[in-house]
Scaffold this motif. Structure first.
Motif, PDB file in Angstrom:
ATOM      1  N   LEU A   1       0.830  -1.201   0.000  1.00  0.00           N
ATOM      2  CA  LEU A   1       0.000   0.000   0.000  1.00  0.00           C
ATOM      3  C   LEU A   1       0.864   1.250   0.000  1.00  0.00           C
ATOM      4  CD1 LEU A   1      -2.799  -0.912   2.580  1.00  0.00           C
ATOM      5  CD2 LEU A   1      -2.918  -0.975   0.089  1.00  0.00           C
ATOM      6  N   PRO A   2       0.496   2.263  -0.788  1.00  0.00           N
ATOM      7  CA  PRO A   2       1.249   3.526  -0.759  1.00  0.00           C
ATOM      8  C   PRO A   2       1.184   4.161   0.621  1.00  0.00           C
ATOM      9  CG  PRO A   2      -0.253   3.426  -2.644  1.00  0.00           C
ATOM     10  CD  PRO A   2      -0.616   2.298  -1.746  1.00  0.00           C
TER      11      PRO A   2
ATOM     12  N   ILE B   1      -8.484  -1.315 -11.177  1.00  0.00           N
ATOM     13  CA  ILE B   1      -7.332  -1.815 -10.443  1.00  0.00           C
ATOM     14  C   ILE B   1      -6.143  -2.040 -11.374  1.00  0.00           C
ATOM     15  CG2 ILE B   1      -6.473  -3.668  -8.971  1.00  0.00           C
ATOM     16  CD1 ILE B   1      -8.592  -1.923  -7.703  1.00  0.00           C
ATOM     17  N   GLY B   2      -4.972  -1.559 -10.943  1.00  0.00           N
ATOM     18  CA  GLY B   2      -3.744  -1.849 -11.655  1.00  0.00           C
ATOM     19  C   GLY B   2      -3.280  -0.738 -12.566  1.00  0.00           C
ATOM     20  N   SER B   3      -1.976  -0.680 -12.774  1.00  0.00           N
ATOM     21  CA  SER B   3      -1.406   0.373 -13.610  1.00  0.00           C
ATOM     22  C   SER B   3      -1.589   0.096 -15.090  1.00  0.00           C
ATOM     23  CB  SER B   3       0.092   0.509 -13.303  1.00  0.00           C
ATOM     24  OG  SER B   3       0.756  -0.721 -13.521  1.00  0.00           O
ATOM     25  N   ASP B   4      -1.977  -1.154 -15.419  1.00  0.00           N
ATOM     26  CA  ASP B   4      -2.147  -1.508 -16.827  1.00  0.00           C
ATOM     27  C   ASP B   4      -3.587  -1.934 -17.104  1.00  0.00           C
ATOM     28  OD1 ASP B   4      -2.040  -3.789 -15.348  1.00  0.00           O
ATOM     29  OD2 ASP B   4      -0.623  -4.860 -16.637  1.00  0.00           O
TER      30      ASP B   4
ATOM     31  N   ARG C   1      -6.995   1.352  -2.312  1.00  0.00           N
ATOM     32  CA  ARG C   1      -7.834   0.332  -2.941  1.00  0.00           C
ATOM     33  C   ARG C   1      -6.947  -0.724  -3.578  1.00  0.00           C
ATOM     34  NH1 ARG C   1     -10.834  -3.590  -4.871  1.00  0.00           N
ATOM     35  NH2 ARG C   1     -12.925  -3.088  -5.566  1.00  0.00           N
ATOM     36  N   PHE C   2      -7.109  -1.966  -3.137  1.00  0.00           N
ATOM     37  CA  PHE C   2      -6.240  -3.056  -3.551  1.00  0.00           C
ATOM     38  C   PHE C   2      -7.029  -4.065  -4.347  1.00  0.00           C
ATOM     39  CE2 PHE C   2      -1.919  -4.270  -2.487  1.00  0.00           C
ATOM     40  CZ  PHE C   2      -1.842  -5.625  -2.773  1.00  0.00           C
ATOM     41  N   ILE C   3      -6.363  -4.807  -5.217  1.00  0.00           N
ATOM     42  CA  ILE C   3      -7.048  -5.812  -6.014  1.00  0.00           C
ATOM     43  C   ILE C   3      -7.696  -6.854  -5.113  1.00  0.00           C
ATOM     44  CG2 ILE C   3      -5.044  -7.348  -6.295  1.00  0.00           C
ATOM     45  CD1 ILE C   3      -6.029  -7.796  -9.182  1.00  0.00           C
ATOM     46  N   GLY C   4      -8.893  -7.309  -5.486  1.00  0.00           N
ATOM     47  CA  GLY C   4      -9.627  -8.262  -4.668  1.00  0.00           C
ATOM     48  C   GLY C   4     -10.232  -7.553  -3.488  1.00  0.00           C
ATOM     49  N   SER C   5      -9.856  -7.932  -2.269  1.00  0.00           N
ATOM     50  CA  SER C   5     -10.462  -7.341  -1.088  1.00  0.00           C
ATOM     51  C   SER C   5      -9.498  -6.496  -0.290  1.00  0.00           C
ATOM     52  CB  SER C   5     -11.001  -8.441  -0.178  1.00  0.00           C
ATOM     53  OG  SER C   5      -9.940  -9.271   0.228  1.00  0.00           O
TER      54      SER C   5
ATOM     55  N   ILE D   1     -10.179  -1.928   8.086  1.00  0.00           N
ATOM     56  CA  ILE D   1      -9.065  -1.905   9.026  1.00  0.00           C
ATOM     57  C   ILE D   1      -7.740  -1.883   8.284  1.00  0.00           C
ATOM     58  CG2 ILE D   1      -7.852  -3.220  10.812  1.00  0.00           C
ATOM     59  CD1 ILE D   1     -10.396  -1.827  11.803  1.00  0.00           C
ATOM     60  N   LYS D   2      -7.614  -2.678   7.231  1.00  0.00           N
ATOM     61  CA  LYS D   2      -6.335  -2.806   6.523  1.00  0.00           C
ATOM     62  C   LYS D   2      -6.064  -1.689   5.535  1.00  0.00           C
ATOM     63  CE  LYS D   2      -6.985  -7.136   5.217  1.00  0.00           C
ATOM     64  NZ  LYS D   2      -6.697  -8.474   4.630  1.00  0.00           N
ATOM     65  N   THR D   3      -7.112  -0.996   5.077  1.00  0.00           N
ATOM     66  CA  THR D   3      -6.906   0.003   4.024  1.00  0.00           C
ATOM     67  C   THR D   3      -7.482   1.380   4.359  1.00  0.00           C
ATOM     68  OG1 THR D   3      -8.969  -0.520   2.867  1.00  0.00           O
ATOM     69  CG2 THR D   3      -7.031  -1.836   2.292  1.00  0.00           C
ATOM     70  N   GLY D   4      -8.309   1.475   5.397  1.00  0.00           N
ATOM     71  CA  GLY D   4      -8.918   2.759   5.729  1.00  0.00           C
ATOM     72  C   GLY D   4     -10.068   3.139   4.813  1.00  0.00           C
ATOM     73  N   ARG D   5     -10.506   2.217   3.950  1.00  0.00           N
ATOM     74  CA  ARG D   5     -11.659   2.480   3.093  1.00  0.00           C
ATOM     75  C   ARG D   5     -12.550   1.244   3.130  1.00  0.00           C
ATOM     76  NH1 ARG D   5     -12.698  -0.515  -0.960  1.00  0.00           N
ATOM     77  NH2 ARG D   5     -13.056   1.132  -2.464  1.00  0.00           N
ATOM     78  N   GLY D   6     -13.850   1.502   3.313  1.00  0.00           N
ATOM     79  CA  GLY D   6     -14.778   0.413   3.558  1.00  0.00           C
ATOM     80  C   GLY D   6     -15.914   0.327   2.561  1.00  0.00           C
TER      81      GLY D   6
END
Length: 410
Positions: free
Chosen positions: A19-20, A210-213, A35-39, A328-333
């Motif tokens: 995560l950045p 999701i993703g840079s490409d 925001r991460f791929i999947g969950s 909890i893991k990303t701060g966005r729900g």
């Protein structure tokens, strides 16, 4: 190695889980660069800049850029492409010609109904059962079937599934991982068993950006997501599969969760497509369509904990903990997920979305808390101990006895 250990990629700081470290929010919607791929990221997942949402130089997320591109699409040409695809797979002998995975929610209802009634296909629906059905979830599954569809309900071994869910919660703070793996892999397995060569999904990855490409023209699933090699090192719920017998889970218990061998899927001729690539899809329209044509019911509580919507993720008592651990893991729900999509679809302004996120994001799913604790065989103190151990330091700070986000969308 600490969960919070930092790695540096180029000139940007990233957490160990990819995560950045600098939290940013899209200037068009309310999405976070967490925001991460999947969950969400997991401790057994290799971090990559391609795994999280990308913002451009103007501070706009790739999902919002997709929706700008979406307005340039010639949907008549896309539908003609769909008609050609369906014509290649349509059968006249009465056998199934398309498989639609889903729970009986708005997306799978829309997909199955329109394929059958507008495009004259003969769909078979398949459902990977929730951990613990809610009353409304069970009613919606039954009404989906009774709307005129055949269905296979695959329910995994309850002891195995609850154990894997507990391990995934303890090791990854991802109680949905075993469910997601089963849900992913049941569709191609059933398609192979029933000799169905076409699978249609109701959601679409480019809409999540999701993703840079990100490929805005992606029309089908990358089948590598559904395959494995014989020598591949496999982990499930944060545990190597060779170590799972220590938890009472044998190799044969794992069959429903494991991807197919590469050769089996590649030689099957199965195609996996996204319906929103071909039709101009809007979740809110799908909700109204499903209500009108299939008897879909919304949350009787008026809204779902953690968000303001009433028609998403209703079938499983564990759903709320999936979104809460994500928060909890990303701060966005869950409210961020819903509001970002509705802003892109023009149903909310950004200001309205910000207010909804600030009010509902991260709301604790109290309604089914005791059910969840019983299902994963944990007490409340252990639950919170695990939760707090996964809070990233760049997202959370502790003030006295209270945890607070360091930054929130505004």
């Amino acid at each position: 190695m600490s969960k919070q250990e930092v790695t540096t990629v180029g000139n940007l700081g990233f957490s160990k889980n990819g995560l950045p470290l600098e939290v940013k929010y899209c200037t068009k919607c309310v999405e976070s660069n967490q925001r991460f791929i999947g969950s969400a990221p997991h401790s057994d997942q290799k971090s990559s800049q391609k795994d999280h949402i990308i913002f451009d130089d103007e501070g706009v997320c790739s999902a919002c850029r997709y929706f700008e591109y979406k307005r340039t699409i010639n949907w008549q040409e896309r539908e003609e492409e769909l008609l050609e695809l369906l014509a290649r797979h349509r059968r006249t002998d009465g056998s199934y010609d398309v498989l639609v995975p889903g729970s009986g929610g708005k997306d799978s209802r829309y997909t199955a109904h329109i394929l059958k009634h507008k495009y004259n296909m003969n769909p078979l629906t398949v459902t990977w059962a929730p951990h613990i059905y809610t009353d409304i979830g069970w009613r919606n599954l039954i009404s989906w079937i009774h709307s005129g569809l055949d269905n296979i309900l695959y329910t995994p071994n309850g002891q195995v599934h609850s154990t894997l869910t507990r391990l995934a919660f303890e090791n990854l703070l991802h109680p949905f991982q075993p469910f997601v793996l089963g849900q992913y892999n049941v569709a191609p397995r059933v398609a192979m068993e029933k000799d169905i060569k076409l699978i249609f999904y109701g959601d679409f990855y480019p809409e999540k950006g999701i993703g840079s490409d990100v490929d805005f023209t992606q029309k089908s699933f990358d089948t590598r997501l559904f395959t494995r090699t014989e020598k591949q090192d496999l982990y499930l719920s944060g545990v190597h599969i060779n170590d799972l017998p220590r938890h009472g889970i044998t190799t044969r218990d794992l069959h429903p969760y494991l991807p197919l061998e590469v050769n089996r899927l590649s030689e099957s001729g199965i195609e996996m497509h996204f319906l929103p690539y071909y039709l101009n899809y809007d979740p809110q329209r799908a909700y109204y369509y499903s209500t009108e044509h299939t008897g879909f019911e919304v949350n009787p509580d008026g809204r779902t904990e953690g968000t303001y919507t009433k028609y998403c993720s209703l079938d499983d008592k564990v759903d709320g903990f999936h979104f809460f651990t994500w928060f909890i893991k990303t701060g966005r729900g869950r409210a961020t997920e819903d509001a970002a999509l509705e802003i892109r679809n023009g149903h909310l302004t950004r200001e309205e979305g910000v207010a909804l996120v600030q009010r509902y994001d991260g709301e604790f799913p109290q309604k089914y808390f005791q059910d969840f604790l019983k299902y994963v065989s944990l007490d409340e103190s252990r639950f919170w101990e695990i939760i707090d151990s996964f809070r990233p330091e760049h997202i959370w700070k502790r003030e006295g006895n209270e945890w607070k986000l360091r930054q929130q969308v505004s």
